[in-house]
Enzyme design. Sequence first.
Site, PDB file in Angstrom:
ATOM      1  N   LYS A  14       0.830  -1.219   0.000  1.00 14.33           N
ATOM      2  CA  LYS A  14       0.000   0.000   0.000  1.00 14.33           C
ATOM      3  C   LYS A  14       0.860   1.263   0.000  1.00 14.33           C
ATOM      4  CE  LYS A  14      -2.231  -1.090   3.849  1.00 14.33           C
ATOM      5  NZ  LYS A  14      -1.694  -2.425   4.202  1.00 14.33           N
ATOM      6  N   ARG A  89      -9.580   0.666   8.901  1.00 14.69           N
ATOM      7  CA  ARG A  89      -9.235  -0.713   9.242  1.00 14.69           C
ATOM      8  C   ARG A  89     -10.372  -1.403   9.982  1.00 14.69           C
ATOM      9  NH1 ARG A  89      -3.452   0.032   8.818  1.00 14.69           N
ATOM     10  NH2 ARG A  89      -2.234  -1.847   9.075  1.00 14.69           N
ATOM     11  N   ARG A 128      11.360  -6.693   4.776  1.00 11.55           N
ATOM     12  CA  ARG A 128      11.298  -5.252   5.039  1.00 11.55           C
ATOM     13  C   ARG A 128      11.853  -4.934   6.426  1.00 11.55           C
ATOM     14  NH1 ARG A 128       5.422  -2.445   4.628  1.00 11.55           N
ATOM     15  NH2 ARG A 128       5.234  -2.844   6.835  1.00 11.55           N
ATOM     16  N   ARG A 134      11.307  -0.898  11.710  1.00  9.65           N
ATOM     17  CA  ARG A 134      10.012  -1.040  12.379  1.00  9.65           C
ATOM     18  C   ARG A 134      10.016  -2.290  13.241  1.00  9.65           C
ATOM     19  NH1 ARG A 134       4.948  -0.072   8.373  1.00  9.65           N
ATOM     20  NH2 ARG A 134       4.018  -1.332  10.028  1.00  9.65           N
ATOM     21  N   ARG A 146      -0.590  -9.319  12.989  1.00 12.97           N
ATOM     22  CA  ARG A 146      -1.109  -8.242  12.128  1.00 12.97           C
ATOM     23  C   ARG A 146      -1.931  -8.829  10.987  1.00 12.97           C
ATOM     24  NH1 ARG A 146       4.294  -5.551  10.682  1.00 12.97           N
ATOM     25  NH2 ARG A 146       3.081  -4.179   9.330  1.00 12.97           N
TER      26      ARG A 146
HETATM   27  O1  C5P Z   1      -0.677   0.834   8.120  1.00 12.11           O
HETATM   28  P1  C5P Z   1       0.535   0.341   8.837  1.00 12.11           P
HETATM   29  O2  C5P Z   1       0.827  -1.113   8.560  1.00 12.11           O
HETATM   30  O3  C5P Z   1       1.722   1.212   8.677  1.00 12.11           O
HETATM   31  O4  C5P Z   1       0.142   0.404  10.379  1.00 12.11           O
HETATM   32  C1  C5P Z   1       1.060   0.002  11.378  1.00 12.11           C
HETATM   33  C2  C5P Z   1       0.308  -0.263  12.654  1.00 12.11           C
HETATM   34  O5  C5P Z   1      -0.385   0.918  13.082  1.00 12.11           O
HETATM   35  C3  C5P Z   1      -0.780  -1.322  12.572  1.00 12.11           C
HETATM   36  O6  C5P Z   1      -0.263  -2.638  12.672  1.00 12.11           O
HETATM   37  C4  C5P Z   1      -1.642  -0.951  13.766  1.00 12.11           C
HETATM   38  O7  C5P Z   1      -1.051  -1.361  14.967  1.00 12.11           O
HETATM   39  C5  C5P Z   1      -1.608   0.577  13.701  1.00 12.11           C
HETATM   40  N1  C5P Z   1      -2.758   1.115  12.943  1.00 12.11           N
HETATM   41  C6  C5P Z   1      -4.017   1.071  13.502  1.00 12.11           C
HETATM   42  N2  C5P Z   1      -5.100   1.559  12.832  1.00 12.11           N
HETATM   43  C7  C5P Z   1      -4.961   2.078  11.602  1.00 12.11           C
HETATM   44  C8  C5P Z   1      -3.685   2.134  10.999  1.00 12.11           C
HETATM   45  C9  C5P Z   1      -2.596   1.621  11.690  1.00 12.11           C
HETATM   46  O8  C5P Z   1      -4.178   0.592  14.638  1.00 12.11           O
HETATM   47  N3  C5P Z   1      -6.042   2.535  10.954  1.00 12.11           N
HETATM   48 MG    MG Z   2       2.251   1.063   5.044  1.00 10.50          MG
END
Ligand code: C5P
Ligand code: MG
Length: 190
Positions: A14, A89, A128, A134, A146
């Site tokens: 994404k 989400r 990654r 991260r 996740r």
């Molecule tokens: O989108 P990304 O993978 O970068 O998000 C990293 C973390 O941030 C997710 O695993 C989650 O813990 C948190 N997150 C969330 N709600 C969202 C976006 C991200 O809790 N809408």
């Molecule tokens: Mg991302």
Amino acid sequence: MTNIVLFGPPGAGKGTQAERLKENFKLKHISTGDIFRKNIKNQTDLGTEAKAYIDKGELVPDEVTIGMLKTAVEEDKFGNGFIFDGFPRTVAQAEALDELLADLDTEVHAMLSLEVPDQVLVDRLLERGKTSGRADDANEDVIKNRVSVYYKETSVLKDYYKSKHKLHTVNGVGSIEEIANRLADIVKTL
Ligand code: C5P
Ligand code: MG
């Protein structure tokens, strides 16, 4: 305005693809994950609260994430539109986004869902993790959580947008260039 939800499980690509789309279509890229990480780095109260969830691969509570997203949208509400990356989400987040955009007399025009098999996701995220810095990419158990949270709480959003005739699924396996072209072909039609 053109507003796109760029969707898919963790590791679907994404962020990478949002960067391409934002250049090509002059849209504002809002990555809620990136905003959380910036807050963690700057040791804000929001960052401290979010970190406890992110480190475990859990979702940050809706009210926190929705409040943060509203602030980000407000900053660019006079632009060409948005690419939402990592948001919504949950169904509550999708409903909040609908309301927020309706207040601006606009809407989500499309969900572009990147489809990638689970094993490819875990491998990509572990890879990654070697360079992303991260913590949530470095631990296989957190990665698996996740992906599992995605299936439990997030994947249902495909039905949410499908029922509104806004879902477009895209094969997320291939070169960055190939996938960017697949996405651009859809965005051109919006
Ligand atoms: O989108 P990304 O993978 O970068 O998000 C990293 C973390 O941030 C997710 O695993 C989650 O813990 C948190 N997150 C969330 N709600 C969202 C976006 C991200 O809790 N809408
Ligand atoms: Mg991302």
